[in-house]
Design a protein around this motif. Structure first.
Motif, PDB file in Angstrom:
ATOM      1  N   SER A 166     -20.027  60.659  79.066  1.00 42.33           N
ATOM      2  CA  SER A 166     -20.536  62.240  79.182  1.00 42.33           C
ATOM      3  C   SER A 166     -18.897  63.159  78.921  1.00 42.33           C
ATOM      4  O   SER A 166     -17.961  63.281  79.077  1.00 42.33           O
ATOM      5  N   GLN A 174     -22.666  68.280  87.228  1.00 38.70           N
ATOM      6  CA  GLN A 174     -23.025  66.925  86.477  1.00 38.70           C
ATOM      7  C   GLN A 174     -21.405  66.482  86.223  1.00 38.70           C
ATOM      8  O   GLN A 174     -21.818  64.780  86.266  1.00 38.70           O
ATOM      9  N   HIS A 177     -21.414  64.203  89.412  1.00 38.96           N
ATOM     10  CA  HIS A 177     -22.561  62.943  89.358  1.00 38.96           C
ATOM     11  C   HIS A 177     -22.100  62.155  88.245  1.00 38.96           C
ATOM     12  O   HIS A 177     -22.413  61.103  88.456  1.00 38.96           O
ATOM     13  N   ASP A 178     -21.931  62.464  87.068  1.00 38.09           N
ATOM     14  CA  ASP A 178     -21.595  61.928  86.222  1.00 38.09           C
ATOM     15  C   ASP A 178     -20.197  60.710  86.706  1.00 38.09           C
ATOM     16  O   ASP A 178     -21.038  59.293  86.099  1.00 38.09           O
ATOM     17  N   ARG A 181     -22.530  58.612  88.315  1.00 39.64           N
ATOM     18  CA  ARG A 181     -22.448  57.491  87.595  1.00 39.64           C
ATOM     19  C   ARG A 181     -22.033  55.856  87.018  1.00 39.64           C
ATOM     20  O   ARG A 181     -22.219  54.573  87.019  1.00 39.64           O
ATOM     21  N   ASP A 273     -29.848  60.053  93.390  1.00 37.03           N
ATOM     22  CA  ASP A 273     -29.389  60.836  92.286  1.00 37.03           C
ATOM     23  C   ASP A 273     -30.855  62.084  92.347  1.00 37.03           C
ATOM     24  O   ASP A 273     -30.606  63.064  91.924  1.00 37.03           O
TER      25      ASP A 273
END
Length: 327
Positions: A166, A174, A177-178, A181, A273
């Motif tokens: 990412s 983001q 969160h990335d 993940r 999420d």
């Protein structure tokens, strides 16, 4: 076929593989003649050839210390609903069965050490007696799959691996969160392709297993996103005040337990999420009994740290299972 009974064989952890195989064979023969039901009926294959009926029970081979075996034998024998057979050092060292009987007759019960113990009976009671014991693992080398032989982790992903691909200059939400993940995807990768070994406690005496990690991290996600940030009354799925290590200790190699763990983990990830995407900003707060007021920003950083720590455990567990490294 759903069975209400369970059969296990527990072998002393330091027993060499050849002696462990011998002990398992002795106990299987000794216990088999005492079981109330005969093996399943004979069957025929697609060519019409007959195959002898087998014992319908899975037979997990677990390991334990000498002290644990002694305690297991004592506890199992005290339960009248269980059939228990112990293979002890007196028998292992005897040169004949008559020699074993003579030596046993002069050996006090408190001086008998056990090499292995087999037990059969109601599933719940066998599970309660053995749930903390890891699978037996002979100290034999394991071979990694082709392409999985480099210990250096994939910090520079291949075309097929998108975990860490990412953008590195996006907004804070983001980016965090990335990274979360990517850590989740790493655990999923560590657990892929070894369904039958997910519950294997590959680094005794620790009760850590890949299945235990899935269960534990499902509860971790549930706590921080449902309980703390969303304020929901959502107690842990796999542990409790009276069984604080249930997420790891009760991670047994049964299909229903494995399926429930995967389902819970994915459910909690889906909730988290959605919560992250819908949150007003990273400064929203919840109250935690441990840390007091915590922000969504802090929870995301903490979850990344939590997953990273346990992915290190998963590295060792997976390598011990099949030799795979560098995932």
């Amino acid at each position: 076929m759903t069975l209400s009974t369970k059969l296990v064989i527990v072998i002393r952890a330091d027993l060499p593989a050849a002696l462990a195989a011998n002990a398992a064979a002795v106990l299987a023969l000794s216990l088999g003649g005492r079981l109330p039901d005969p093996p399943a009926g004979d069957a025929k294959d697609g060519s019409g050839e007959r195959h002898a009926g087998l014992n319908p029970h899975p037979v997990p081979i677990l390991s334990a210390t000498a002290d644990q075996l002694r305690d297991l034998h004592r506890s199992a024998r005290a339960d009248d609903d269980l059939i228990t057979v112990g293979f002890n050092e007196v028998a292992r060292q005897a040169r004949s069965y008559d020699g074993y009987l003579a030596a046993l007759a002069t050996t006090p019960a408190n001086e008998i050490d056990y090499v292995a113990v087999a037990a059969y009976g109601p599933r719940s009671r066998i599970t309660a007696l053995t749930k903390r014991l890891p699978l037996y693992a002979a100290e034999a080398p394991v071979s990694a799959e082709a392409g999985r032989t480099h210990r250096k982790a994939g910090l520079f992903p291949t075309v097929e691996d998108h975990r860490f691909s990412s953008p590195a200059n996006v907004g804070e939400r983001q980016l965090l969160h990335d990274m979360l993940r990517a850590q989740r995807d790493t655990l999923a990768l560590k657990c892929a392709g070894v369904a039958e070994a997910l519950a294997r406690r590959a680094v005794p005496p620790s009760t850590l297993s890949l299945l235990g990690l899935i269960r534990h991290l499902a509860d971790v996600e549930r706590r921080w996103f449902r309980q703390v940030l969303a304020g929901q009354p959502a107690p842990p799925r796999f542990s409790s005040a009276t069984n604080p290590d249930g997420d790891f200790d009760d991670a047994v190699p049964e299909p229903t337990v494995i399926a429930a763990a995967h389902r819970a983990w994915h459910d909690e990830i889906a909730f988290a999420d959605t919560f992250i995407a819908d949150a007003r900003d990273l400064d929203i707060e919840g109250h935690d009994t441990w840390r007091g007021s915590v922000s969504l920003r802090w929870v995301l950083v903490h979850l990344i740290e939590e997953y990273a720590r346990h992915n290190g455990h998963a590295d060792l567990l997976r390598e011990r299972i099949d030799g795979t490294v560098g995932m």
